[in-house]
Scaffold this motif. Structure first.
Motif, short mmCIF file in Angstrom:
data_model
loop_
_atom_site.label_atom_id
_atom_site.label_comp_id
_atom_site.label_asym_id
_atom_site.label_seq_id
_atom_site.Cartn_x
_atom_site.Cartn_y
_atom_site.Cartn_z
N LYS A 176 20.47 -10.22 -11.46
CA LYS A 176 20.57 -8.82 -11.00
C LYS A 176 19.26 -8.28 -10.46
N SER A 177 18.20 -9.05 -10.59
CA SER A 177 16.90 -8.58 -10.13
C SER A 177 16.70 -8.94 -8.67
N LYS A 178 16.22 -7.97 -7.88
CA LYS A 178 16.02 -8.17 -6.44
C LYS A 178 14.54 -8.38 -6.13
N LYS A 179 14.28 -9.31 -5.21
CA LYS A 179 12.90 -9.60 -4.81
C LYS A 179 12.18 -8.34 -4.34
N GLU A 180 12.90 -7.49 -3.61
CA GLU A 180 12.25 -6.30 -3.06
C GLU A 180 12.12 -5.20 -4.11
N ASP A 181 12.79 -5.39 -5.25
CA ASP A 181 12.69 -4.40 -6.31
C ASP A 181 12.78 -5.11 -7.67
N PRO A 182 11.71 -5.84 -8.02
CA PRO A 182 11.75 -6.67 -9.23
C PRO A 182 11.96 -5.82 -10.47
N ARG A 183 12.81 -6.32 -11.34
CA ARG A 183 13.12 -5.58 -12.55
C ARG A 183 12.06 -5.81 -13.63
N TRP A 184 11.53 -7.03 -13.68
CA TRP A 184 10.64 -7.41 -14.79
C TRP A 184 9.21 -7.68 -14.33
N HIS A 185 8.27 -7.18 -15.09
CA HIS A 185 6.86 -7.39 -14.79
C HIS A 185 6.17 -7.95 -16.03
N CYS A 186 5.04 -8.62 -15.79
CA CYS A 186 4.30 -9.15 -16.93
C CYS A 186 2.81 -9.16 -16.63
N LYS A 196 -5.15 -9.70 -16.48
CA LYS A 196 -4.65 -9.23 -15.17
C LYS A 196 -3.59 -8.18 -15.41
N PRO A 197 -3.51 -7.16 -14.54
CA PRO A 197 -2.49 -6.13 -14.70
C PRO A 197 -1.09 -6.67 -14.40
N ALA A 198 -0.10 -5.87 -14.70
CA ALA A 198 1.29 -6.30 -14.55
C ALA A 198 1.61 -6.69 -13.11
N GLN A 199 2.37 -7.75 -12.97
CA GLN A 199 2.86 -8.23 -11.68
C GLN A 199 4.31 -8.65 -11.89
N PRO A 200 5.08 -8.77 -10.80
CA PRO A 200 6.47 -9.19 -10.98
C PRO A 200 6.53 -10.54 -11.70
N ASP A 201 7.41 -10.64 -12.68
CA ASP A 201 7.58 -11.86 -13.48
C ASP A 201 8.30 -12.91 -12.63
N PRO A 202 7.62 -14.01 -12.24
CA PRO A 202 8.24 -14.99 -11.34
C PRO A 202 9.49 -15.65 -11.94
N SER A 203 9.57 -15.71 -13.27
CA SER A 203 10.70 -16.43 -13.88
C SER A 203 12.04 -15.74 -13.63
#
Length: 152
Positions: free
Chosen positions: A88-98, A69-76
């Motif tokens: 520091k990561s915002k739901k509307e602008d997630p910093r990390w993807h996986c 599957k392509p990258a999606q926001p990392d729920p952790s």
DNA sequence: GCCAACGTTGGC
DNA sequence: GCCAACGTTGGC
């Protein structure tokens, strides 16, 4: 055109055996921008992955996986109880993807880091270079093919 | 457990 | 934008 990658995991944290029983897993917890950028920008479904055990005895390539599957926001990053929580990561602008990866094969005999280092054909591989800590690395097709040919 | 390599943070 | 301090990775 599929690309080729090496993904490191500490077997204590997540091993090839776990991936074998899970079939697929989200590659969460990556907190390094270079590695994240590979997942966000460069990895595509169908890309080939060398699964590498780091901090293992011995370390080395233990099997194969594919990007499923392509990258999606990392729920952790939003989970306060997770060790990967990032305030520091915002739901509307997630910093990390996986990405999600899918089990393909476990080598009967792993290819140890010592073995990789001894192979003339693999001397340009990033993983054998001193101080190379990046947990997701691009791999050249020739190196990937050579490893797949040797891996039983 | 040590420590080299190197990424990130924050004061200036 | 520099760079010192600090934290993490990962082989050994």
């Amino acid at each position: 055109m599929a690309k080729y990658w090496l993904m490191k995991s500490e077997p204590d944290a997540y091993s090839i055996d776990q991936l074998k029983s899970d079939k697929t897993t989200l590659w969460d917890g990556i907190r390094n921008y270079q590695a994240r950028n590979f997942m966000m920008n460069d990895m595509k479904v169908g890309d080939k992955v060398l699964f590498y055990h780091s901090n293992a005895k011995p370390p080395g390539v233990v099997g194969l996986a594919t990007v499923s599957k392509p990258a999606q926001p990392d729920p952790s990053q939003f989970d306060k109880k997770s060790k990967y929580f990032d305030p520091k990561s915002k739901k509307e602008d997630p910093r990390w993807h996986c990405v999600e990866v899918k089990f393909q094969k476990k080598f009967k005999d792993m290819l140890s880091l010592d073995w990789l280092k001894a192979e003339k054909k693999l001397e340009e591989m990033l993983v054998i270079k001193r101080g190379q800590r990046l947990s997701i690395q691009p791999v050249e097709k020739s190196h990937y093919d050579y490893i797949v040919k040797q891996g039983k």
